[in-house]
Design an enzyme around this catalytic site. Structure first.
Site, PDB file in Angstrom:
ATOM      1  CD  GLU A 102      10.858  31.058  30.150  1.00  0.00           C
ATOM      2  OE1 GLU A 102      11.302  29.863  30.479  1.00  0.00           O
ATOM      3  OE2 GLU A 102      10.829  32.152  30.850  1.00  0.00           O
TER       4      GLU A 102
ATOM      5  CB  CYS B 298      11.669  28.865  44.994  1.00  0.00           C
ATOM      6  SG  CYS B 298      10.147  28.230  45.474  1.00  0.00           S
TER       7      CYS B 298
ATOM      8  CB  CYS C 233      12.604  28.960  41.175  1.00  0.00           C
ATOM      9  SG  CYS C 233      11.348  28.964  39.924  1.00  0.00           S
TER      10      CYS C 233
ATOM     11  CB  SER D 274       8.548  21.819  45.022  1.00  0.00           C
ATOM     12  OG  SER D 274       7.924  21.901  43.763  1.00  0.00           O
TER      13      SER D 274
ATOM     14  CB  CYS E 278      11.302  27.732  36.484  1.00  0.00           C
ATOM     15  SG  CYS E 278      10.255  26.147  36.897  1.00  0.00           S
TER      16      CYS E 278
HETATM   17  N1  SAH Z   1       5.173  26.170  41.412  1.00  0.00           N
HETATM   18  C1  SAH Z   1       5.339  24.659  41.229  1.00  0.00           C
HETATM   19  C2  SAH Z   1       5.511  24.440  39.843  1.00  0.00           C
HETATM   20  C3  SAH Z   1       6.529  25.219  39.029  1.00  0.00           C
HETATM   21  S1  SAH Z   1       8.515  24.613  39.545  1.00  0.00           S
HETATM   22  C4  SAH Z   1       6.291  24.387  42.298  1.00  0.00           C
HETATM   23  O1  SAH Z   1       6.640  25.021  43.074  1.00  0.00           O
HETATM   24  O2  SAH Z   1       6.170  22.806  42.284  1.00  0.00           O
HETATM   25  C5  SAH Z   1       8.792  23.286  38.771  1.00  0.00           C
HETATM   26  C6  SAH Z   1       9.999  22.529  39.649  1.00  0.00           C
HETATM   27  O3  SAH Z   1      11.047  23.102  39.312  1.00  0.00           O
HETATM   28  C7  SAH Z   1       9.637  22.837  41.219  1.00  0.00           C
HETATM   29  O4  SAH Z   1      10.051  21.497  41.809  1.00  0.00           O
HETATM   30  C8  SAH Z   1      10.904  23.868  41.350  1.00  0.00           C
HETATM   31  O5  SAH Z   1      11.241  23.969  42.813  1.00  0.00           O
HETATM   32  C9  SAH Z   1      12.003  23.403  40.650  1.00  0.00           C
HETATM   33  N2  SAH Z   1      12.898  24.333  40.179  1.00  0.00           N
HETATM   34  C10 SAH Z   1      12.649  25.723  40.146  1.00  0.00           C
HETATM   35  N3  SAH Z   1      14.118  26.211  39.613  1.00  0.00           N
HETATM   36  C11 SAH Z   1      14.868  25.278  39.663  1.00  0.00           C
HETATM   37  C12 SAH Z   1      16.250  25.163  39.589  1.00  0.00           C
HETATM   38  N4  SAH Z   1      17.115  26.373  39.170  1.00  0.00           N
HETATM   39  N5  SAH Z   1      16.861  24.057  39.758  1.00  0.00           N
HETATM   40  C13 SAH Z   1      16.170  22.862  39.892  1.00  0.00           C
HETATM   41  N6  SAH Z   1      14.845  22.803  40.152  1.00  0.00           N
HETATM   42  C14 SAH Z   1      14.103  23.957  39.943  1.00  0.00           C
END
Ligand code: SAH
Length: 343
Positions: free
Chosen positions: A89, A113, A116, A211, A329
């Site tokens: 995506e 995470c 995520c 993050s 994501c």
């Molecule tokens: N792996 C990298 C980049 C991808 S995620 C990282 O961890 O930074 C990009 C951002 O979106 C990260 O800060 C992640 O923690 C956040 N993220 C992922 N899922 C989310 C959700 N459901 N709600 C809010 N932020 C989210």
């Protein structure tokens, strides 16, 4: 099929020679590819040459599978397919009339995470640099606008795919490609310290976003298992080193989840961590996902922000763009797969 995007001059020369064409054709093809043209659109090439190229080559490394548009914000979410049929995506967002593209660096993600969607089923594989480059071009073509900025915040952990991510950055910053300055590129990591150090050593020069989500290690561990292997304290130190070496400001991402990381204790731990630094703190309401717990209260992020304010922390509350197109994501891919399974 072999993607043409992201190849070196020598590789273009070799392709043209293998097709028995005059050497100057290599530069023509390269220019057209770097301008984002499909082979059929390369009108400066003869029809015969285009047909020959099309036997083994395509411009991009990905096909468009579907596009979802959130009309009111003009956010578009793209579901793309790699040549080995992996779905990935990316998202195009328009701010102030300028296009920002959010790219994925891996299919799936190994970090797991809790909130995520990308990491729910683990890592499928890292993306090649042509696959990452193709995302930026495909979004730009579809939205009819040049790419103004790029965020590496789609699925995947960019610093676990360092070499290809670096190639991607080196490619899109070139004047003869997308010409996107390093200051308009932001890499987001959950804190892979060795990768942050490499960024410093290589003088990558892009903006860096960490993050964070919680500065209390025991709590962070519950939502970010990577805390075990990549402790925030070390990642943060590496970020400060990058700050000094590159001159770029560090952004700290904090997705607020009701009852998890929004307590006064969490606010204090954050204040303690960033004391004396000039980091920018971005507060955002976590985007509810299928694989995780229920929705936030109406003002969870706002309430947490008030706590930070009392502690004298400067922050920005980020707008959520694209929730109606599941732009967090991994969400689109998951809903697409759920739909395919039902069929
Ligand atoms: N792996 C990298 C980049 C991808 S995620 C990282 O961890 O930074 C990009 C951002 O979106 C990260 O800060 C992640 O923690 C956040 N993220 C992922 N899922 C989310 C959700 N459901 N709600 C809010 N932020 C989210």
């Amino acid at each position: 099929m072999e993607p043409l995007i992201g190849k070196t001059k020598d590789e273009y020369d070799a392709i043209v020679s293998s097709l028995g064409e005059a050497p100057y054709r290599a530069r023509q093809i390269e220019r057209s590819v770097n301008a984002g043209r499909l082979i059929d659109e390369m009108s400066e090439l003869s029809l015969k040459l285009r047909e020959k190229l099309k036997v083994d080559y395509t411009t991009f490394a990905l096909d468009e599978k579907s596009v979802l548009t959130e009309e009111k914000t003009d956010t578009r979410k793209f579901l793309l397919r790699t040549q080995d049929s992996v779905l990935i995506e990316c998202v195009g967002m328009v701010y102030d009339g300028k296009l920002s593209v959010c790219v994925s660096t891996q299919a799936g993600c190994p970090m797991r995470c809790a909130f995520c969607e990308s990491g729910r089923n683990g890592l499928i594989r890292s993306l090649t640099s042509p696959e990452i480059i193709s995302q930026a071009y495909i979004v730009s073509r579809n939205m009819g606008m040049p790419v103004h900025s790029v965020v590496l915040m789609g699925s995947g952990e960019p610093l676990l795919n360092y070499r290809n991510v670096k190639e991607f950055i080196e490619f899109i910053t070139r004047e003869d490609t997308l010409g996107i300055g390093v200051r308009r590129i932001t890499l987001s990591t959950c804190g892979v310290t060795s990768g942050i150090k490499r960024m410093t050593d290589d003088g990558l020069g892009v903006n860096l976003s960490l993050s964070l989500h919680c500065a209390v290690p025991e709590i962070r561990k519950t939502i970010m298992p990577s805390e075990e292997k990549f402790p925030l304290s070390e990642a943060y130190k590496a970020c400060m080193e990058y700050r000094r070496a590159s001159g770029r400001l560090i952004t700290l991402e904090y997705s607020v989840i009701d009852g998890v990381n929004d307590s006064m204790e969490c606010a204090r731990a954050l204040a303690e961590l960033i004391k004396g630094s000039d980091c920018e703190v971005n507060i955002i309401d976590y985007n509810p996902t299928e694989g995780y717990r229920g929705a936030n209260k109406a003002n969870t992020a706002g309430e947490f922000a008030k706590k930070l304010k009392r502690l004298g922390i400067n922050y920005t509350i980020r707008r959520k763009l694209g929730s109606s197109v599941a732009a967090a994501c991994g969400q689109l891919k998951s809903s697409y797969e759920a739909f395919s399974e039902k069929k």
